[in-house]
Design a protein around this motif. Structure first.
Motif, short mmCIF file in Angstrom:
data_model
loop_
_atom_site.label_atom_id
_atom_site.label_comp_id
_atom_site.label_asym_id
_atom_site.label_seq_id
_atom_site.Cartn_x
_atom_site.Cartn_y
_atom_site.Cartn_z
N PRO A 90 -28.11 103.00 -41.81
CA PRO A 90 -27.63 102.03 -42.80
C PRO A 90 -26.42 101.26 -42.29
N ARG A 110 -30.37 98.60 -51.74
CA ARG A 110 -29.72 99.87 -51.40
C ARG A 110 -29.98 100.90 -52.48
N HIS A 115 -23.25 102.09 -49.28
CA HIS A 115 -23.42 101.81 -47.86
C HIS A 115 -24.75 102.35 -47.33
N SER A 116 -25.81 102.22 -48.13
CA SER A 116 -27.12 102.77 -47.75
C SER A 116 -28.15 101.72 -47.36
N ALA A 117 -27.78 100.43 -47.36
CA ALA A 117 -28.75 99.37 -47.05
C ALA A 117 -29.19 99.47 -45.59
N SER A 118 -30.48 99.29 -45.37
CA SER A 118 -31.00 99.27 -43.99
C SER A 118 -31.88 98.04 -43.81
#
Length: 192
Positions: A90, A110, A115-118
């Motif tokens: 991420p 996300r 802060h998990s968006a990829s």
């Protein structure tokens, strides 16, 4: 003097090209083409991340797996069988960049972790101001680009019939496929 003038013109020309060189990405879908301009200045990490996924071929043959008319269309993570594709680590949430979740903008999808968006992204269909920084969770959803051509295609996708697929809701009953994604160079960038 003439050499200095030519050098100055060359410098100005290069500076203008660099300044106007936001990456452009074309998504070819089974509903039509969508051209996106990324905002590398205000969302450098999200833009670079998206471009790398495009260059890696990650988005080819993925689907818009979550479609909610009057809200957004989401894609970039699943194939037509709703099998999730592997992703890189991420990235940092850039929602503090001042860009707003307005119609036609792209934002990083996300989980509850800011802060998990990829790889997954969504295209806003309406002003989704509740997703803007700081949102309900103190972070919001990072906008990193906008549709510059093909918003009619996005709106057509928003109207497809949806249902459930396993644990997933709002899944198009007929796959809405991103057949290919490519970064456009300056010579192939369509006029707005």
């Amino acid at each position: 003097m003439k050499k200095q003038a030519l050098a100055l013109i060359a410098f100005i020309s290069c500076s203008i090209q660099a300044f106007a060189a936001n990456p452009m990405v074309e998504l070819k879908t089974n509903h039509g083409d969508i051209v996106i301009e990324l905002n590398a200045e205000k969302a450098p990490k999200s833009s670079a991340n998206f471009v790398q996924y495009v260059k890696d071929g990650h988005y080819d043959n993925t689907v818009f797996h979550r479609v909610i008319d009057g809200f957004m269309v989401q894609g970039g993570g699943f194939d037509a069988k709703m099998t999730q594709k592997p992703t890189r680590a991420p990235i940092e949430n850039e929602a503090k960049n001042g860009l707003k979740n307005l119609p036609g903008t792209l934002a990083m999808a996300r989980t509850a972790d800011p802060h998990s968006a990829s790889a997954q992204f969504f295209i806003n269909l309406v002003p989704n101001t509740f997703l803007d920084y700081p949102s309900r969770d103190g972070w919001g959803y990072a906008v990193f680009g906008k549709v510059v051509r093909g918003m009619d295609v996005v709106e057509k996708i928003a109207k497809v019939k949806t249902g459930n697929a396993g644990m997933h809701q709002n899944v198009p009953l007929e796959p809405v496929t991103i057949e290919s994604a490519r970064v456009l160079d300056a010579a192939t960038t369509p006029s707005k």
